[in-house]
Design an enzyme around this catalytic site. Structure first.
Site, PDB file in Angstrom:
ATOM      1  N   CYS A  72      -3.001  79.418 -10.960  1.00 11.82           N
ATOM      2  CA  CYS A  72      -2.826  80.715 -10.301  1.00 11.82           C
ATOM      3  C   CYS A  72      -2.329  81.754 -11.287  1.00 11.82           C
ATOM      4  O   CYS A  72      -1.131  81.979 -11.403  1.00 11.82           O
ATOM      5  CB  CYS A  72      -1.845  80.583  -9.149  1.00 11.82           C
ATOM      6  SG  CYS A  72      -2.474  79.569  -7.823  1.00 11.82           S
ATOM      7  N   CYS A 146      -1.966  72.508  -2.103  1.00  6.74           N
ATOM      8  CA  CYS A 146      -2.183  73.618  -3.023  1.00  6.74           C
ATOM      9  C   CYS A 146      -2.653  74.817  -2.201  1.00  6.74           C
ATOM     10  O   CYS A 146      -3.423  74.665  -1.248  1.00  6.74           O
ATOM     11  CB  CYS A 146      -3.240  73.197  -4.052  1.00  6.74           C
ATOM     12  SG  CYS A 146      -3.988  74.569  -4.936  1.00  6.74           S
ATOM     13  N   ASP A 370     -27.530  82.405 -14.771  1.00  9.57           N
ATOM     14  CA  ASP A 370     -26.187  82.184 -14.215  1.00  9.57           C
ATOM     15  C   ASP A 370     -25.516  81.096 -15.059  1.00  9.57           C
ATOM     16  O   ASP A 370     -25.271  79.985 -14.582  1.00  9.57           O
ATOM     17  CB  ASP A 370     -26.311  81.754 -12.741  1.00  9.57           C
ATOM     18  CG  ASP A 370     -24.955  81.596 -12.060  1.00  9.57           C
ATOM     19  OD1 ASP A 370     -23.920  81.915 -12.686  1.00  9.57           O
ATOM     20  OD2 ASP A 370     -24.931  81.154 -10.896  1.00  9.57           O
ATOM     21  N   CYS A 397     -19.645  84.514 -15.086  1.00 10.69           N
ATOM     22  CA  CYS A 397     -18.276  84.190 -14.697  1.00 10.69           C
ATOM     23  C   CYS A 397     -17.324  84.473 -15.853  1.00 10.69           C
ATOM     24  O   CYS A 397     -16.193  84.011 -15.845  1.00 10.69           O
ATOM     25  CB  CYS A 397     -18.174  82.737 -14.229  1.00 10.69           C
ATOM     26  SG  CYS A 397     -18.913  81.580 -15.359  1.00 10.69           S
TER      27      CYS A 397
HETATM   28  N1  SAH Z   1     -26.784  79.101 -10.254  1.00 12.84           N
HETATM   29  C1  SAH Z   1     -26.122  77.920  -9.810  1.00 12.84           C
HETATM   30  C2  SAH Z   1     -25.325  77.209 -10.905  1.00 12.84           C
HETATM   31  C3  SAH Z   1     -24.476  78.049 -11.791  1.00 12.84           C
HETATM   32  S1  SAH Z   1     -23.283  77.175 -12.750  1.00 12.84           S
HETATM   33  C4  SAH Z   1     -25.221  78.201  -8.622  1.00 12.84           C
HETATM   34  O1  SAH Z   1     -24.875  79.353  -8.344  1.00 12.84           O
HETATM   35  O2  SAH Z   1     -24.843  77.270  -7.931  1.00 12.84           O
HETATM   36  C5  SAH Z   1     -24.092  76.884 -14.238  1.00 12.84           C
HETATM   37  C6  SAH Z   1     -25.098  75.745 -14.188  1.00 12.84           C
HETATM   38  O3  SAH Z   1     -25.672  75.657 -15.488  1.00 12.84           O
HETATM   39  C7  SAH Z   1     -24.533  74.376 -13.883  1.00 12.84           C
HETATM   40  O4  SAH Z   1     -25.277  73.787 -12.851  1.00 12.84           O
HETATM   41  C8  SAH Z   1     -24.719  73.587 -15.190  1.00 12.84           C
HETATM   42  O5  SAH Z   1     -24.990  72.220 -14.965  1.00 12.84           O
HETATM   43  C9  SAH Z   1     -25.893  74.290 -15.798  1.00 12.84           C
HETATM   44  N2  SAH Z   1     -26.046  74.245 -17.271  1.00 12.84           N
HETATM   45  C10 SAH Z   1     -25.088  74.197 -18.212  1.00 12.84           C
HETATM   46  N3  SAH Z   1     -25.609  74.282 -19.430  1.00 12.84           N
HETATM   47  C11 SAH Z   1     -26.959  74.388 -19.278  1.00 12.84           C
HETATM   48  C12 SAH Z   1     -28.049  74.537 -20.170  1.00 12.84           C
HETATM   49  N4  SAH Z   1     -27.871  74.574 -21.481  1.00 12.84           N
HETATM   50  N5  SAH Z   1     -29.287  74.662 -19.655  1.00 12.84           N
HETATM   51  C13 SAH Z   1     -29.501  74.614 -18.317  1.00 12.84           C
HETATM   52  N6  SAH Z   1     -28.492  74.474 -17.422  1.00 12.84           N
HETATM   53  C14 SAH Z   1     -27.240  74.374 -17.889  1.00 12.84           C
END
Ligand code: SAH
Length: 440
Positions: A72, A146, A370, A397
């Site tokens: 937090c 928590c 993402d 993020c």
């Molecule tokens: N868009 C999805 C996941 C976002 S989190 C949602 O909103 O639920 C980021 C995702 O990227 C995770 O699922 C992770 O497993 C994947 N990831 C991490 N590195 C990666 C890479 N090099 N290529 C493809 N996917 C990857």
């Protein structure tokens, strides 16, 4: 809250020291009286000030382990102050790209986490404890509840801890390698109420397995599936690769914006379902789809964003590195009757350059990314640049890596049109935002 008690203590220390100084000094009776009156007045004002501060600050919930946990970052701040701070972070990192729309905040910034993890161990007296790792260490801080986590999940973890003793199951000791029980991971479906309990053990044999499952279900009949995961490696990862289903389907389902999603233990799924709907809504709005577009959803997880895009696009290609998540994505497309989405497993920076060469798959009108906090791989950004989609929707993020990647994309002919943040982590420090880029 820590700050309040620190201040209070230092205030007390100060007045005691003043008293000590006075003791050895001779003063006229009259002047002493005046001084005492003055002191009483000061003390009263100090107490009043403290009372004021206390009542306004204690209106914020308290957590006894906030300092050790580190989860937090916004503790001691009101929620609106936290949002202001996050807006400032975003402004500092991404202000160069233009103005933002206000952060979409949470209605209730507590108990929103649908994924809860507890590590198990022993204290010095060999009592079984469960909780979190102290920030930056492997020391376990006992936690029963928590403020961020789903309350039911916390209750289940406490019940499991109580059961270990009667089943004579020892927790795993990371230093000696002895013991069995390592972690519990719980995932809850916000809309469906489904609950998955993952018991992470150091070896595949859970003594009195059937009775253990029965006893747990008796205490918590609301659990819909129990999975045994084996992690026999000396690793900081929670889950191992081998899994057996002890009860139920082995996964949970949840509903987001009217679509059903299947989630297994190892798949990524946003932890804050209420805000996720806002985040995905923004991504979808920014994609500005008419039904004719070929869209790529990179880092697609279990295909959540992909399936919303697919509803409004001609074709969607999703790319994700975790095989179970890709399986979930395919299943989720089927569950929701979506036929125009295809999923590929592998690292986006490897899979996308290959697919971009293909006559059928090479086209992209819109690319959605993402990525995890570290942002996009340089090779991927180069490939996206070559594919030259009309729009890029970057769901981020981490404002720092967003700013870094956006600058690269600007060098490849893109400009920022909009940035909108959505708070996914009340009390936490992370800032999630969606950025729309257009090809110039
Ligand atoms: N868009 C999805 C996941 C976002 S989190 C949602 O909103 O639920 C980021 C995702 O990227 C995770 O699922 C992770 O497993 C994947 N990831 C991490 N590195 C990666 C890479 N090099 N290529 C493809 N996917 C990857």
């Amino acid at each position: 809250m820590e700050k309040v008690s620190q201040k209070k203590n230092s205030g007390e220390r100060k007045s005691r020291a003043q008293g000590g100084e006075q003791q050895g000094q001779w003063r006229q009776k009259e002047s002493r009286r005046t001084e005492q009156a003055e002191q009483r007045k000061n003390e009263k004002t100090r107490q009043q000030a403290q009372g004021k501060k206390k009542s306004s600050e204690t209106s914020l919930p308290q957590c006894p382990v906030s300092r050790k946990c580190g989860g937090c970052r916004g503790f001691g701040m009101s929620y609106s102050q936290q949002l202001q701070k996050k807006a400032k972070v975003l402004e500092e990192q991404c202000g160069q790209f233009g103005k933002f729309e206000p952060i979409a905040g949470m209605k209730n910034p507590y108990h929103y986490r649908n994924k809860v993890h507890a590590v198990f161990g022993e204290d010095r007296r060999h009592n079984i404890i469960s909780g979190i790792y102290e920030e930056g260490t492997h020391r376990i801080v006992p936690v029963d509840s928590c403020l961020l986590e789903d309350k039911k999940a916390d209750e289940i973890i406490v019940s499991i801890r109580g059961m270990l003793k009667s089943f004579k199951i020892r927790p795993y000791n990371e230093d000696t390698g002895y013991g069995l029980f390592r972690h519990v991971l719980i995932r809850t479906g916000h809309a469906t109420g489904e609950i998955m309990v993952v018991l992470v053990l150091a070896s595949p044999i859970l003594p009195s397995k059937n009775n253990f499952v029965k006893a747990l279900l008796k205490l918590h009949p609301e659990i819909t599936t129990i999975v045994l995961n084996v992690n026999n490696k000396d690793t900081s990862m929670i889950l191992g690769e081998k899994e057996t289903v002890l009860y139920g389907k082995g996964y949970i389902e949840d509903i987001l914006l009217g679509k059903t999603f299947r989630i297994s233990s190892r798949s990524f799924y946003q932890v804050n379902p209420v805000q996720t709907e806002k985040l995905y809504g923004t991504a979808l709005e920014f994609a500005e789809l008419s039904g004719e577009e070929t869209v790529w959803d990179l880092y697609c997880g279990i295909g959540t964003i992909s399936l919303f895009l697919a509803q409004r696009a001609k074709r969607v290609y999703g790319v994700e590195i975790v095989p179970e998540a890709v399986e979930n994505a395919k299943e989720n497309a089927r569950l929701n009757g979506i036929r125009n989405a295809e999923f590929f497993c592998g690292a986006a920076e490897e899979v996308v350059p290959e697919l971009a060469e293909g006559a059928q798959t090479g086209r992209a009108d819109v690319v959605v990314v993402d990525p995890p906090r570290k942002g996009c791989d340089g090779v991927l950004l180069d490939t996206i640049g070559r594919m030259a989609p009309e729009r890029i929707v970057y769901v981020s993020c981490d404002p720092g890596t967003l700013a870094r990647d956006v600058k690269v994309l600007m060098g490849k002919g893109y400009e920022v049109r909009k940035v909108r943040a959505c708070d996914m982590f009340g009390q936490g420090g992370h800032v999630e935002s969606v950025c729309l880029l257009y090809r110039r």
